[in-house]
Design a protein around this motif. Structure first.
Motif, short mmCIF file in Angstrom:
data_model
loop_
_atom_site.label_atom_id
_atom_site.label_comp_id
_atom_site.label_asym_id
_atom_site.label_seq_id
_atom_site.Cartn_x
_atom_site.Cartn_y
_atom_site.Cartn_z
N ALA A 46 0.84 -1.20 0.00
CA ALA A 46 0.00 0.00 0.00
C ALA A 46 0.87 1.25 0.00
CB ALA A 46 -0.90 -0.01 1.23
N PRO A 47 0.36 2.38 -0.52
CA PRO A 47 1.13 3.63 -0.47
C PRO A 47 1.46 4.01 0.97
CG PRO A 47 -0.73 3.83 -1.97
CD PRO A 47 -0.90 2.53 -1.25
N ALA A 48 2.63 4.60 1.16
CA ALA A 48 3.10 4.93 2.50
C ALA A 48 2.15 5.87 3.22
CB ALA A 48 4.50 5.53 2.43
N ARG A 49 1.58 6.84 2.50
CA ARG A 49 0.67 7.81 3.14
C ARG A 49 -0.58 7.11 3.65
NH1 ARG A 49 0.86 13.12 -0.91
NH2 ARG A 49 3.09 13.59 -0.59
N VAL A 50 -1.10 6.19 2.87
CA VAL A 50 -2.31 5.48 3.29
C VAL A 50 -2.02 4.66 4.54
CG1 VAL A 50 -3.99 3.72 2.62
CG2 VAL A 50 -3.23 5.43 0.95
N THR A 51 -0.87 3.96 4.53
CA THR A 51 -0.52 3.16 5.70
C THR A 51 -0.33 4.02 6.93
OG1 THR A 51 0.57 1.53 4.27
CG2 THR A 51 1.15 1.50 6.60
N ALA A 52 0.36 5.15 6.78
CA ALA A 52 0.60 6.03 7.93
C ALA A 52 -0.72 6.57 8.47
CB ALA A 52 1.51 7.18 7.51
N ALA A 53 -1.64 6.95 7.59
CA ALA A 53 -2.93 7.47 8.05
C ALA A 53 -3.72 6.40 8.80
CB ALA A 53 -3.73 7.99 6.85
N CYS A 54 -3.69 5.17 8.29
CA CYS A 54 -4.42 4.10 8.96
C CYS A 54 -3.81 3.80 10.33
CB CYS A 54 -4.41 2.84 8.10
SG CYS A 54 -5.38 2.98 6.58
N VAL A 55 -2.48 3.77 10.40
CA VAL A 55 -1.82 3.51 11.69
C VAL A 55 -2.16 4.60 12.69
CG1 VAL A 55 0.42 3.39 12.84
CG2 VAL A 55 0.04 2.15 10.70
N LEU A 56 -2.14 5.86 12.25
CA LEU A 56 -2.47 6.97 13.14
C LEU A 56 -3.91 6.84 13.64
CD1 LEU A 56 -1.64 9.61 14.46
CD2 LEU A 56 -2.37 10.80 12.38
N GLY A 57 -4.83 6.49 12.75
CA GLY A 57 -6.22 6.31 13.16
C GLY A 57 -6.37 5.20 14.17
N LEU A 58 -5.67 4.08 13.95
CA LEU A 58 -5.74 2.97 14.91
C LEU A 58 -5.22 3.38 16.28
CD1 LEU A 58 -4.52 0.04 12.60
CD2 LEU A 58 -6.83 0.35 13.51
N LEU A 59 -4.12 4.13 16.29
CA LEU A 59 -3.55 4.56 17.56
C LEU A 59 -4.48 5.52 18.30
CD1 LEU A 59 0.19 5.09 16.53
CD2 LEU A 59 -0.78 3.21 17.85
N CYS B 177 -2.12 -4.00 18.26
CA CYS B 177 -1.46 -5.07 17.50
C CYS B 177 -1.61 -4.84 16.00
CB CYS B 177 -2.04 -6.43 17.89
SG CYS B 177 -1.60 -6.97 19.56
N ALA B 178 -2.81 -4.41 15.60
CA ALA B 178 -3.02 -4.11 14.18
C ALA B 178 -2.12 -2.96 13.73
CB ALA B 178 -4.48 -3.78 13.93
N ALA B 179 -2.01 -1.92 14.58
CA ALA B 179 -1.15 -0.79 14.23
C ALA B 179 0.30 -1.21 14.12
CB ALA B 179 -1.31 0.31 15.27
N ALA B 180 0.75 -2.07 15.03
CA ALA B 180 2.14 -2.54 14.98
C ALA B 180 2.40 -3.34 13.71
CB ALA B 180 2.44 -3.39 16.22
N ALA B 181 1.47 -4.23 13.37
CA ALA B 181 1.65 -5.04 12.15
C ALA B 181 1.64 -4.17 10.90
CB ALA B 181 0.56 -6.11 12.08
N ALA B 182 0.71 -3.21 10.84
CA ALA B 182 0.65 -2.31 9.69
C ALA B 182 1.92 -1.48 9.58
CB ALA B 182 -0.57 -1.42 9.79
N THR B 183 2.44 -1.04 10.71
CA THR B 183 3.69 -0.25 10.70
C THR B 183 4.85 -1.07 10.16
OG1 THR B 183 2.94 1.05 12.60
CG2 THR B 183 5.30 1.04 12.13
N LEU B 184 5.00 -2.29 10.64
CA LEU B 184 6.09 -3.14 10.17
C LEU B 184 5.93 -3.49 8.70
CD1 LEU B 184 6.36 -5.48 13.29
CD2 LEU B 184 7.97 -3.70 12.59
N ALA B 185 4.70 -3.76 8.27
CA ALA B 185 4.47 -4.04 6.85
C ALA B 185 4.77 -2.82 5.99
CB ALA B 185 3.03 -4.52 6.63
N GLY B 186 4.39 -1.64 6.49
CA GLY B 186 4.67 -0.42 5.75
C GLY B 186 6.17 -0.16 5.64
N LEU B 187 6.90 -0.39 6.72
CA LEU B 187 8.36 -0.21 6.67
C LEU B 187 8.99 -1.22 5.72
CD1 LEU B 187 9.09 0.37 10.47
CD2 LEU B 187 9.12 2.07 8.62
N HIS B 188 8.47 -2.44 5.72
CA HIS B 188 8.99 -3.44 4.79
C HIS B 188 8.76 -3.00 3.34
CE1 HIS B 188 9.85 -7.42 3.09
NE2 HIS B 188 8.74 -7.28 2.38
N THR B 189 7.56 -2.52 3.05
CA THR B 189 7.25 -2.05 1.70
C THR B 189 8.15 -0.88 1.31
OG1 THR B 189 4.95 -2.78 1.93
CG2 THR B 189 5.43 -1.16 0.21
#
Length: 852
Positions: A68-81, A118-130
């Motif tokens: 996923a695009p980095a901006r989308v991932t960051a926005a989703c992680v921020l919302g989850l937090l 947990c979802a935010a952590a997984a999304a963050t790690l997946a985003g960093l991997h991407t």
């Protein structure tokens, strides 16, 4: 329902145990036994599902964030937090405000917050991997050639058949690696870190296939972007062309050298075994399927036994059973097996178990299913060390959570998904179904085995359908029949693996003992795959998987309703038997295929040739087998062919011989005949190996030989001439060319002859004249000799080629030349399978489900 250990009646511990009692779980300290309670009393308790939501949320978040695009991932992680930060405040509301009760009101918001974290952590790690895969210098390197230093992360593997890359492509070896340094025109020399896939075109692939993980290589390669479906796995694909020997910078580490020697030892011990056991034993024990023949590999897939040859939790469980006792005690707080026999304390048992798990992962390689099983086993060993109950469902959830956080790419791994689903079904559905079968009078062990096989298949079949576009109808009975042999194979196989480095004769003895149950598993796979309805075609993709899941749920509900009604249950059983056995009149009645009186069928095998000429009854002459075993097997099943007096291969290109194992599956084949020109050598060796494994003699076609099968089928070999190999004829020009007579029709099958060979055929066979049916040479390519069409003047011209193939077959000018001589042209890419029968005025054609 899960169970909870309850303290047994207290008893006095021996004096020597008093000092250690404080460090033991109360249930064992109070047992009065040195080894603790052998059978702790248990009571029912609700299943512990607290870890399931965090694991599922982390899995889903990682799967969506990959690519996923980095901006989308960051926005989703921020919302989850943000939501996770607000939820705990809801737990501090007055208790009366919540109808669920004060304790639930306090706990639910906190649990939901933990799930979101947990979802935010997984999304963050997946985003960093991407982001790491898309970072420089990878975009700049695309399309360039550069020098790389890489470290292998997995065992090498051979690529599929050559049909994807052309018949003359050199052998290809695939290697997963991590790039550490690159030197290129645009990037200069710099340190990098990214997973890459090496595609090596090697004239000596065996040198590359011997490489071990952790080996460091230096190579020069072209850089390509990974395919869209693999973009979340690799930063780039490195293509190494015309590779010689690998340039090794440093060899594998000590651990991988040890594992490699153990794997080699098992292969060496298995090499002395006869038949299928030689290649199947290493696959069953350590997941090394490199020695499996294509025919057996296809049979294993069709019968749903793939989980046995890729190594999964079942093999690790059997290894641990030897240490800790029977599987039935997996949920208790005590251990049996060798640990109890030798008096090992709980912590020592757990330490030995963890060492076994680590060795298992090292030897069998850290594939997704192996990792899932290893983490679950590690958690179980931790519970054993503390004397606690081994709660298996929470252990599975914890394993999923930890592995997804460790490697987010597992969230999109089909192997990981299938492993988790199968294990979950064994922990949830199988016990309930087993209890239901026992209530209906089925003995305990058979009931448990049937419930486990059915539960795993029901849950996994929709996922398998997504990428295979088919589902097995014989998976459950085949798993039942093969399951009893797996335990002896794994235990004896590991004994052979451990003893091979220092006592090879002993290892060979263990391997010989293991070969007997191994051969039984091979017989089950071949027998199940030979059934006409072993595999049912089904729509692929996620839509097809969802449809199969819905049908499966409906079938389970129906089965539950009719189980107590004899006649409906009998009707369902008969329908299933008919679907599997498919008596020949039934498919013909339902589909109209094959048409009555057919003489010749051109199978729809994709980009290749596969032809069948009836010899009466269930016998037929088969000419070429196409590139795909499944498609060739399906064609022969639909025609009701169970006996092949002769299987003729015009030449050794993969689009003519790749489906050989499918033609052999479940059929009696008397002989295989082929051209005497072994070009390309790799495919000629493939044919020789498959024929040898099936016990079918392989002979060379002789120019001028005449043969007959039955009353109405005879033929003559027109080409290649004697000494074709010495004359330097290439594969296409050395195609075996047949002139056949069947049911009053004359048919010419020229293989893939090119214009030069066509001209020589016309010159040497002046008696060659008009035919009724022509199989157009080389799939209708533009390279044709017009005089051949003029002399033959076929009434019917058949073109076998794949839909939307990349070769431009059939060529427009070839079709025009055929029409000029009055031929009716039919082609498999647009018309599907083609059948020819003799009519009063000549050949009459029928296309699949449509009259010609």
């Amino acid at each position: 329902m899960e169970t909870r250990v309850r303290r047994t009646r207290a008893g006095r511990a021996p004096e020597g145990q008093a000092a250690g009692a404080a460090g033991r779980h109360p249930v064992h300290a109070a047992s009065g036994r040195r080894l603790g309670a052998a059978a702790p009393q248990q009571e029912s308790a609700p299943a512990d599902l607290r870890l399931l939501p965090p694991a599922a949320a982390a899995w889903a978040a990682a799967a969506m964030a990959l690519g996923a695009p980095a901006r989308v991932t960051a926005a989703c992680v921020l919302g989850l937090l943000l939501v996770a930060g607000v939820l705990p405040a809801l737990g501090r509301r007055p208790a009366a405000a919540s109808p669920a009760g004060p304790r639930t009101a306090r706990r639910l918001p906190v649990a939901a917050a933990m799930t979101l974290l947990c979802a935010a952590a997984a999304a963050t790690l997946a985003g960093l991997h991407t982001a790491s895969l898309r970072a420089e210098p990878w975009p700049r390197l695309e399309g360039e050639r550069a020098e790389f230093e890489v470290t292998l992360t997995a065992d090498p593997a051979t690529a599929g058949h050559e049909t994807t890359h052309g018949p003359n492509a050199p052998p290809r070896v695939l290697l997963r690696a991590t790039a550490s340094r690159v030197t290129g025109p645009s990037a200069g020399t710099q340190e990098v870190h990214g997973p890459v896939l090496l595609v090596v075109e090697a004239q000596r692939p065996e040198e590359w296939l011997r490489l071990l993980p952790s080996t460091q290589l230096r190579l020069r390669a072209g850089v390509r972007a990974p395919l869209p479906g693999r973009a979340a796995e690799f930063a780039a694909v490195l293509r190494v062309r015309e590779a010689g020997s690998p340039h090794v910078v440093s060899g594998p580490n000590a651990a991988h050298r040890l594992a490699g020697s153990l794997r080699d030892g098992l292969r060496e011990a298995a090499s002395h075994l006869p038949g299928s056991a030689r290649g199947l034993l290493p696959a069953l024990v350590i997941g090394d399927g490199s020695g499996l023949g294509p025919e057996l590999a296809e049979a294993v897939t069709v019968t749903g036994l793939t989980h046995l040859v890729v190594v999964s939790g079942a093999q690790l469980t059997l290894v641990l059973v030897v240490l800790t006792g029977a599987q039935s005690r997996a949920g208790t707080a005590e251990r049996g097996g060798l640990a109890a026999r030798f008096g090992l304390p709980l912590r020592a048992t757990a330490a030995v178990g963890c060492a076994l798990v680590a060795a298992f992962v090292l030897v069998c390689r850290p594939d997704p299913s192996v990792l899932r099983a290893a983490v679950c086993a590690g958690i179980a060993m931790l519970a054993l060390a503390t004397g606690r109950r081994r709660s298996l469902l929470p252990a599975l959830a914890a394993a999923v959570l930890l592995l997804v956080l460790h490697d987010p790419t597992l969230a999109r791994s089909f192997g990981f998904l299938l492993s988790v689903l199968a294990t979950g079904s064994l922990l949830t559905l199988a016990p309930r179904w087993g209890a239901a079968l026992r209530r209906r009078g089925l003995p305990g062990p058979p009931a448990e085995a049937l419930a486990a096989a059915a539960a795993a298949h029901v849950v996994c079949a929709p996922v398998v359908t997504v990428f295979s576009a088919s589902t097995s109808l014989v998976a459950v009975p085949c798993n039942l029949l093969a399951g009893a042999a797996v335990g002896p194979v794994v235990v004896l196989g590991w004994a052979a693996l451990i003893t091979a480095p220092f006592a090879m004769p002993v290892a060979i003895g263990f391997a010989w003992l293991a070969s007997w149950p191994t051969r039984w598993i091979a017989a089950v796979a071949r027998g199940g795959a030979a059934l006409p309805g072993a595999e049912l075609g089904w729509p692929g993709g996620w839509a097809g998987g969802a449809l199969l899941a819905a049908v499966t749920v409906a079938a389970c509900v129906l089965l539950r309703r009719v189980a107590h009604r004899p006649w409906p249950a009998l009707c369902c059983a008969l329908l299933l038997v008919c679907a599997v056995l498919r008596p020949l009149p039934l498919p013909r009645l339902l589909t109209g295929w094959p048409p009555p009186g057919w003489r010749l069928v051109v199978c729809d095998v994709g980009q290749g040739d596969g032809l069948v000429l009836t010899a009466g009854g269930h016998s037929a002459l088969v000419v070429d087998t196409g590139p795909d075993p499944a498609l060739m097997d399906r064609c022969l099943r639909e025609l009701g062919v169970s006996h092949i007096p002769l299987l003729l291969l015009s030449h050794f290109h993969a689009d003519h011989v790749g489906g050989l194992s499918g033609a052999l599956r479940g059929r009696r084949v008397d002989a295989i005949e082929s051209t005497g020109v072994r070009d390309p050598p790799g495919q000629a060796e493939f044919v020789e190996r498959v024929a040898a494994e099936a016990g079918v003699p392989l002979v060379a076609a002789i120019p001028g030989e005449r043969r007959r099968i039955g009353e109405e089928l005879d033929w003559e070999v027109l080409w290649p001439p004697a000494g074709a190999a010495a004359a330097g004829l290439a594969a296409n020009d050395a195609s075996v060319t047949l002139l056949l007579r069947t049911g009053g029709l004359t048919v010419l099958l020229p293989g893939d002859l090119e214009p030069a060979a066509q001209q020589r055929l016309l010159a040497t066979r002046a008696d060659l004249s008009r035919v009724d049916v022509l199989k157009v040479p080389h799939h209708g390519s533009a390279a044709q000799e017009p005089k051949l069409f003029e002399r033959l003047a076929p009434r019917l011209a058949l073109v076998s080629c794949g839909e939307d193939n990349g070769y431009g077959h059939p060529a427009p000018r070839t079709l025009a030349a055929l029409e000029e001589v009055g031929a009716t042209v039919l082609r498999t890419d647009t018309d599907g399978a083609l059948a020819v029968r003799a009519g009063p005025e000549g050949p009459r054609a029928t296309v699949r489900d449509r009259p010609g």
